[in-house]
Design a protein around this motif. Structure first.
Motif, PDB file in Angstrom:
ATOM      1  N   ARG A 301       1.705  -7.101   7.065  1.00  0.00           N
ATOM      2  CA  ARG A 301       0.374  -7.693   6.884  1.00  0.00           C
ATOM      3  C   ARG A 301       0.435  -9.170   6.537  1.00  0.00           C
ATOM      4  N   GLY A 302       1.541  -9.621   5.966  1.00  0.00           N
ATOM      5  CA  GLY A 302       1.647 -11.028   5.585  1.00  0.00           C
ATOM      6  C   GLY A 302       2.248 -11.871   6.694  1.00  0.00           C
ATOM      7  N   PHE A 306       8.296  -7.433   5.278  1.00  0.00           N
ATOM      8  CA  PHE A 306       9.223  -7.107   4.205  1.00  0.00           C
ATOM      9  C   PHE A 306       9.194  -5.600   3.958  1.00  0.00           C
ATOM     10  N   VAL A 307      10.182  -5.118   3.209  1.00  0.00           N
ATOM     11  CA  VAL A 307      10.248  -3.719   2.798  1.00  0.00           C
ATOM     12  C   VAL A 307      10.490  -3.686   1.296  1.00  0.00           C
ATOM     13  N   VAL A 318      12.360  -7.003  -0.112  1.00  0.00           N
ATOM     14  CA  VAL A 318      13.388  -7.562   0.757  1.00  0.00           C
ATOM     15  C   VAL A 318      12.743  -8.034   2.062  1.00  0.00           C
ATOM     16  N   PRO A 319      12.780  -9.317   2.362  1.00  0.00           N
ATOM     17  CA  PRO A 319      12.298  -9.774   3.679  1.00  0.00           C
ATOM     18  C   PRO A 319      13.236  -9.274   4.787  1.00  0.00           C
ATOM     19  N   VAL A 320      12.682  -8.918   5.914  1.00  0.00           N
ATOM     20  CA  VAL A 320      13.481  -8.401   7.026  1.00  0.00           C
ATOM     21  C   VAL A 320      13.085  -9.111   8.317  1.00  0.00           C
TER      22      VAL A 320
END
Length: 375
Positions: A301-302, A306-307, A318-320
């Motif tokens: 959504r941003g 991220f997870v 954690v950004p992915v």
């Protein structure tokens, strides 16, 4: 008075110290509180295959099918194959009464013999008269007559041969033979039935290769090309995948649905598949092996996906970096940020603040549940 003021001040200091102690204790309690989540709220990143491409569905049909029809009118004398029986190329399947056709065939052969004899005689007469003309024994008009007679005899012979070929073709049409190796799927006639030209006698199919006709939206046509693999699941074979490939793409779209017809060939060497089964397929436009996680574990959504991962007993953000998105299986390919075996939060558990201790509980077994009930 001074002593009373001192007492009041001492009481106020004691109350403030107690309030600070209570607040620190509450903060410490909040800080160390562990949130428990069930296994339905977590997923594990795994290494697996992921693909993208449109889905298709349809009914399987044999790629080669032949409907043998009667070429002549008559009574069926005998049939030599039943439904489900394998046949080879040229195998005789039925014979039709050829009494009248046999007579016409014999008559045509006799006419050919007579016409050939007449043509031979006319040819010899012409050759003899050519010699006599050269010797000056006959006039020019006599040789012209011989030449015309020879030409007419040759024309009669050609006509007789043509009639014989037609009679022979009709005679052969009284026998129905399989055009290729396959299996008899239908036999609508039996011995004694009277058939007309065009009546269906047998249907022979080649089960070694099946065909699926399906449609895809025109906006996905750029993903479709001849040779692209297609993975299928077929009713009657749960948990088993079959692989085929696109062999043809219709050059025009349906004006009503705006969809394009495609044709998929599926090898069936083991003859496990049969015509009429419903198949659901996936066109593999892109496929590779990598780190795969459920789509519900990724927050997109941003500005950056991220997870929420559980590491060291605590939740962390954690950004992915995302790769392929398999909309059918609802999975993402993770290019960076995670490793195989990482535990991720799902659903409402994704709202846990980073740094919060998290504990995953396994569902209680029936035995454990029953033993915990007081007697």
């Amino acid at each position: 008075i001074g002593g009373g003021v001192a007492v009041v001040l001492l009481i106020l200091f004691a109350m403030m110290a107690r309030s600070r102690g209570d607040n620190a204790s509450a903060a410490e309690t909040t800080k160390t509180e562990t949130i428990t989540v069930g296994t339905e709220n977590v997923a594990v990143a795994t290494t697996g295959s992921i693909m993208t491409g449109p889905t298709i569905s349809g009914t399987l049909e044999p790629e080669r099918e032949a409907v043998l029809r009667a070429q002549v009118q008559g009574s069926v004398l005998q049939t030599y194959a039943d439904q489900g029986q394998g046949v080879g190329p040229g195998t005789v399947l039925a014979r039709i009464d050829a009494t009248g056709i046999q007579d016409a065939y014999n008559s045509a052969r006799a006419q050919v013999v007579a016409a050939r004899n007449a043509a031979d005689i006319a040819s010899r007469d012409q050759a003899r008269n050519e010699k006599l003309l050269a010797a000056g024994a006959i006039a020019e008009r006599d040789i012209e007559q011989s030449r015309r007679a020879s030409i007419a005899a040759q024309a009669a012979l050609e006509d007789a041969n043509s009639r014989l070929a037609t009679a022979q073709k009709q005679f052969r049409s009284t026998t129905a033979a399989s055009p290729f190796a396959g299996i008899v799927s239908e036999r609508p006639v039996s011995a004694g039935d009277v058939v007309q030209p065009g009546s269906a006698l047998f249907t022979v199919v080649d089960p070694s290769s099946m065909r699926l006709e399906a449609s895809v939206p025109a906006d996905q046509l750029s993903l479709i090309r001849v040779g692209v693999p297609v993975t299928f699941t077929v009713s009657g074979y749960p948990g088993r995948d079959f692989v085929g490939h696109i062999v043809r793409v219709n050059p025009t779209a349906d004006p009503t649905t705006r969809q394009v017809r495609i044709y998929v060939s599926i090898p069936n060497a083991g003859r496990a598949l049969v015509g009429g089964l419903f198949a659901t397929g996936r066109i593999s436009t892109s496929a590779r092996t990598g780190l795969v996680v459920p789509a519900s574990a990724v927050d997109v959504r941003g500005t950056a996906p991220f997870v929420m991962r559980i590491k060291g007993g605590k939740a962390e953000r954690v950004p992915v970096q995302l790769g392929l998105n398999d909309r059918t299986s609802e999975t993402y390919e993770i290019l960076s940020g995670l490793q195989a075996g990482d535990t991720l939060l799902l659903g409402a558990a994704q709202g846990i603040s980073p740094g919060t201790p998290v504990k995953v509980t396994m569902p209680a077994t029936p035995a454990a549940t029953s033993s915990s009930v007081p007697r």
